[in-house]
Design an enzyme around this catalytic site. Structure first.
Site, PDB file in Angstrom:
ATOM      1  CD  GLU B  88      -1.549  -2.396   1.445  1.00 25.97           C
ATOM      2  OE1 GLU B  88      -0.463  -2.559   2.005  1.00 25.97           O
ATOM      3  OE2 GLU B  88      -2.274  -3.326   1.068  1.00 25.97           O
ATOM      4  CG  HIS B 158     -11.751  -8.034   6.082  1.00 28.20           C
ATOM      5  ND1 HIS B 158     -11.016  -8.778   6.958  1.00 28.20           N
ATOM      6  CD2 HIS B 158     -11.207  -8.249   4.865  1.00 28.20           C
ATOM      7  CE1 HIS B 158     -10.082  -9.437   6.301  1.00 28.20           C
ATOM      8  NE2 HIS B 158     -10.163  -9.129   5.034  1.00 28.20           N
TER       9      HIS B 158
END
Lengths: 389, 353
Positions: B88, B158
Site C-alpha cells: 500500500e 475488514h
C-alpha cells in the site's frame, strides 16, 4: 492386523501410539533415513544434505498429523458453507508439510509467528481440535476466547504468536521476538512465516536489515504457494526467487510439499540462526483451496494445475507411499486411521457447537489492561454505558 | 445473543435522494444499478474523458474483489489499468508521483483497514505537496478509493471506518457517498478535483443498494451537504451507509410525533458547516451518528463546531451515537454498531431534554 483403539479424548496430536503393532519391525525408534525428492538450492550458504534422519515413529506421526490437518481444513470448509463459521476463513490444505516439518525440527521454546493461514500451525504447536473449531465458530472455548476468529489463533505456552490479518505486519514482530530471545540468551529461534504476496512489503526488508545488522536468530520463511490471493507470483514480483531476496542474508529454497525436506531445512536454519544470524527459507508449496472461502480458486489458475499438483506432489500421499514402502502399516490400517481422524474431527465439531458464545460483557474486556478504568460511551454520553475493566 | 438489531433493515433498500433534494440529477431516471456498478460506470467515464488517467491497485485488473473495476482493463488496456504488488505504501507513493506529473492517478486500496501503511505517504507527502513547494508542484490528480465500514462479519480488519484519521489532515479531501447515484457523481468530482482526495465507499452497500443512476457524465459538487429529509425537531447528521439506519430511526421517530431533519454530509473534509448550522438553528437539536468509535470520531469535530456557532439556539446537548471504544469486534458486531434503536433512544432523549 487392525490397530487397537486409540484414546478418544483428543488433546494433543503427537501422542505416541498406544497400539501394539503386530509386526516384526518395532515402531518406536527404528531409525530410517529418507532422501528428499529434490535437492536444496542455496544462496550464500552450503545446502544441507538430502538425507534426513527420521524414525518409523516419526513417519507414522507425520502421516497421522497431516491427515488430521487435512481433515480439519475440509471440515472447516463445510462449516463455513453452513454459515457456522463467519467472517473470513483461509485454508491451509496442501501446505501441511510446512507446518509438520517445521514442528519436527524445533521445540516449543522456538517461536513461530505467521499470517492468517494459521489453523494447521496452531494445531502443530499443540493446539486441540476443540480449541480450533470453537475459535472458528466464535465460541468461548476457542483459543482466543472467541474474540479473534480464524485469523487470530495464538498459543502462548507453545510460543505461537499468531495469527495476523494485516499482510506482512507479522515479520517485523517476529524479528522483535528473535531479538528478545537473543537478549534473554534463550538459545531459541523465531520462525516468521509470510507468503509470496507479503514478500513485496517494504516492512519485510526493514526487519531483515535490522536482523542482519544485529545477528538476530530470526528465520524468515516464505511459504510460496505461487499466488498472492489471485495474483500469480510472476505478476507481482520482479524476482520470484524469494530465497535470494535477502541479498546479503543467506537463503535456502526447499520443496515445501516434502515434509522431510522442510524438517531438514528448518533444522539447518535453526543451527544457522543461533550461530550466524538471520536466514531466509523459501518453501515451494501449493494451496488447493482459493485464497479464502470467498475465492473459488479457479479464476486465476486452471483446474488441471490444481489436480496436477494434487496427483504429483501431495504431501500426504508422499508420506503414505513412504509408510507403505517401509512396511510400517498396511493400506487398510491407514484407511482405518483416516476414519478415526474423521470421527475425531466430527466429535470436536459437535463439542464446539455446544459451546456458548462469549458473554456480551466480553466486548469490553482486554481493550486495555485490567484495572486501567477507562469508560466506553454509548449514545448520549450522559450515561456511562460500560466501564472497561 | 441478541439478534442483529436493525442491520437487516439494510436489505430493504436505502435512501433515495428524493425528499427535498436540490440536485437536479436526482429527478432524472436512468438504469437501475447497485453501488459497485455505479462506481464502475464512473471509472469508465473518467478514463474515457481523460486519456491521462490510470486506475491501479491490488487485483483491479480482473475487476477487483468488489467488481468495481470490471471491464476497465479490457477497454482501456493494461497500460492504463493495472495490478500492483501487495504494498500500500508503494502504491500510494507511486500514485503521488504519477499525479505530480499531471496525471490522474485513481488508486484502489483493497480495504480501508489496509490503508495505514500508506498513511505516511498520504499525510506527509500528498497533503503537503502543494504547500511545501509553494505551488510549484501538486498531486491534485490523486484519488484514493477504499471500501470501508461494517459488512456484518468483517471482524477487526475488514470493517474499519478510518475517516477520522484523514479528516485531521489539511491538504486532502475526504468524501463518502451514501448511494449509487451519489457515488457516481461524487467519484467523478473527486477524480476531477484539483486536490488529492480519499474516497471511502461503504462496502455494505456494494450489492445491497440499488438505485436509478443516470447514464451520462455528471458530477455532484464537493463540500456541499444535502438535506435529504426535512424536519423541525432535531437535525441528524451522518454519511455513507449509516444514513440508511438513521433514516429508519427517523421514520420510527415520526410515528411518535418527532419530525427529524436528516443531512448527508457527503464531504467530510472540508465539510459544509453552513448547511448544518442553518439546520440546527432551525431545529435546535443535533445528533451525529457514525460507525467509527465515538472517542475522537469525526462527530466530535461537528459537535464542537456547531456548539461554537449555534450555542444559544441549542435546546439540548449535541448527542453522538457511534461505535463503541473497542476494536471492531467479530462476534459482538451487533452490540458495537450504532443501531436504529440506539439512535431512536438518543432522538427521544434529546427531544425530551
Amino acid at each position: 492386523m487392525a490397530l487397537s483403539r486409540i484414546s478418544s479424548r483428543s488433546n494433543g496430536i503427537t501422542r505416541p501410539f498406544s497400539a501394539a503393532f503386530n509386526r516384526f519391525i518395532s515402531t518406536d525408534s527404528t531409525p530410517i533415513t529418507i532422501e528428499t525428492s529434490l535437492p536444496f538450492t542455496a544462496h550464500l550458504c552450503d545446502p544441507p544434505s538430502r538425507s534426513v534422519e527420521s524414525s518409523s515413529q516419526e513417519l507414522l506421526d507425520f502421516f497421522r498429523t497431516m491427515a488430521l490437518m487435512r481433515r480439519m481444513e475440509i471440515a472447516a470448509d463445510s462449516l463455513y458453507k453452513a454459515k457456522l463459521i463467519r467472517g473470513f476463513c483461509h485454508l491451509y490444505d496442501g501446505q501441511e508439510a510446512v507446518a509438520i516439518g517445521m514442528e519436527a525440527a524445533i521445540t516449543k521454546k522456538d517461536a513461530i509467528i505467521t499470517a492468517y493461514r494459521d489453523h494447521c500451525i496452531f494445531l502443530g504447536r499443540g493446539g486441540s481440535l476443540h480449541e480450533v473449531f470453537s475459535e472458528l465458530m466464535g465460541r468461548q472455548a476457542g483459543c482466543s476466547k472467541g474474540k479473534g476468529g480464524s485469523m487470530h489463533f495464538y498459543k502462548k505456552d507453545s510460543s505461537f504468536y499468531g495469527g495476523h490479518g494485516i499482510v506482512g505486519a507479522q515479520v517485523p514482530l517476529g524479528c522483535g521476538i528473535a531479538f528478545a530471545q537473543k537478549y534473554n540468551k534463550e538459545e531459541a529461534v523465531t520462525f516468521a512465516l509470510y507468503g509470496d504476496g507479503a514478500a513485496n512489503q517494504g516492512q519485510l526488508f526493514e526487519a531483515l536489515n535490522i536482523s542482519a545488522l544485529w545477528d538476530l536468530p530470526a528465520i524468515l520463511v516464505c511459504e510460496n504457494n505461487h499466488y498472492g490471493m489471485g495474483t500469480a507470483e510472476w505478476r507481482a514480483a520482479k524476482s520470484p526467487s524469494y530465497y535470494k531476496r535477502g541479498d546479503y542474508v543467506p537463503g535456502l529454497k526447499v520443496d515445501g510439499m516434502d515434509a522431510f525436506a522442510v524438517k531438514q531445512a528448518c533444522k539447518f536454519a535453526k543451527d544457522h540462526a543461533l550461530e550466524k544470524g538471520p536466514i531466509i527459507l523459501e518453501m515451494d508449496t501449493y494451496r488447493y483451496h482459493g485464497h479464502s472461502m470467498s475465492d473459488p480458486g479457479s479464476t486465476y489458475r486452471t483446474r488441471d494445475e490444481i489436480s496436477g499438483v494434487r496427483q504429483e506432489r501431495d504431501p500426504i500421499e508422499r508420506i503414505k507411499k513412504l509408510v507403505l514402502s517401509h512396511d510400517l502399516a498396511t493400506e487398510k490400517e491407514l484407511k482405518d486411521m483416516e476414519k478415526e481422524i474423521r470421527k475425531e474431527v466430527d466429535d470436536a465439531i459437535a463439542k464446539a457447537k455446544d459451546c456458548p458464545m462469549p458473554e456480551p460483557s466480553e466486548l469490553f474486556t482486554n481493550v486495555y489492561v485490567k484495572g486501567f478504568g477507562t469508560e466506553s460511551f454509548g449514545p448520549d454520553r450522559k450515561e456511562v454505558k460500560a466501564a472497561l475493566p | 445473543m441478541a439478534a442483529l438489531l436493525g442491520r437487516s433493515c439494510r436489505k430493504l433498500g436505502f435512501l433515495s435522494s428524493g425528499h427535498g433534494a436540490r440536485r437536479s440529477v436526482s429527478t432524472e431516471t436512468g438504469k437501475s444499478l447497485n453501488l459497485y456498478s455505479a462506481i464502475n460506470q464512473a471509472l469508465h467515464i473518467a478514463l474515457d474523458s481523460d486519456p491521462r488517467s490510470y486506475v491501479f491497485g491490488e487485483d483491479v485488473g480482473f475487476g477487483g474483489v468488489f467488481r468495481c473495476t470490471t471491464g476497465l482493463a479490457e477497454r482501456f488496456g493494461k497500460n492504463r489499468v493495472f495490478n500492483t504488488p501487495l504494498c500500500e505504501q508503494g502504491i500510494v507513493g507511486f500514485g503521488i508521483g504519477l499525479a505530480a506529473m499531471g496525471n490522474r492517478a485513481i488508486v484502489e486500496i483493497q480495504f480501508a483497514d489496509y490503508i495505514y501503511p500508506a498513511f505516511d505517504q498520504i499525510v506527509n507527502e500528498a497533503a503537503k505537496f502543494r504547500y511545501r513547494s509553494g505551488n510549484q508542484f501538486n498531486c491534485g490528480g490523486l484519488t484514493i478509493r477504499a471500501p470501508y465500514g461494517a459488512v456484518g462479519h468483517g471482524g477487526h480488519y475488514h470493517s474499519q471506518s478510518p475517516e477520522a484519521f484523514f479528516c485531521h489532515v489539511p491538504g486532502i479531501k475526504v468524501v463518502i457517498p451514501r448511494s449509487p447515484r451519489e457515488a457516481k457523481g461524487l467519484l467523478l468530482s473527486c477524480i476531477r478535483d484539483p486536490n488529492p482526495v480519499v474516497f471511502f465507499e461503504p462496502k455494505w452497500l456494494y450489492r445491497q443498494a440499488v438505485e436509478e443512476v443516470p447514464e451520462h457524465d455528471y458530477m455532484i459538487p464537493l463540500s456541499e451537504a444535502e438535506v435529504i429529509r426535512e424536519g423541525n425537531d432535531i437535525t441528524l447528521v451522518g454519511w455513507g451507509a449509516q444514513l440508511t439506519i438513521m433514516e429508519q430511526a427517523c421514520l420510527e421517530a415520526e410515528k411518535e410525533g418527532i419530525s427529524c431533519e436528516l443531512i448527508d454530509l457527503k464531504t467530510l473534509l472540508p465539510w459544509d458547516k453552513e448547511t448544518v448550522e442553518a439546520s440546527v438553528k432551525k431545529t435546535g437539536r443535533l445528533l451525529i451518528s457514525h460507525e467509527a468509535p465515538i472517542t475522537g470520531g469525526f462527530g466530535a469535530e461537528i459537535s464542537a463546531t456547531i456548539l461554537e456557532r449555534c450555542f444559544l439556539k441549542l435546546e439540548a446537548p449535541v448527542t453522538r451515537v457511534c461505535g463503541l471504544d473497542t476494536p471492531f469486534p467479530l462476534v459482538f458486531e451487533p452490540f458495537y454498531m450504532p443501531t436504529k434503536n440506539k439512535i431512536l433512544d438518543a432522538i427521544k432523549t434529546t427531544v425530551n431534554y
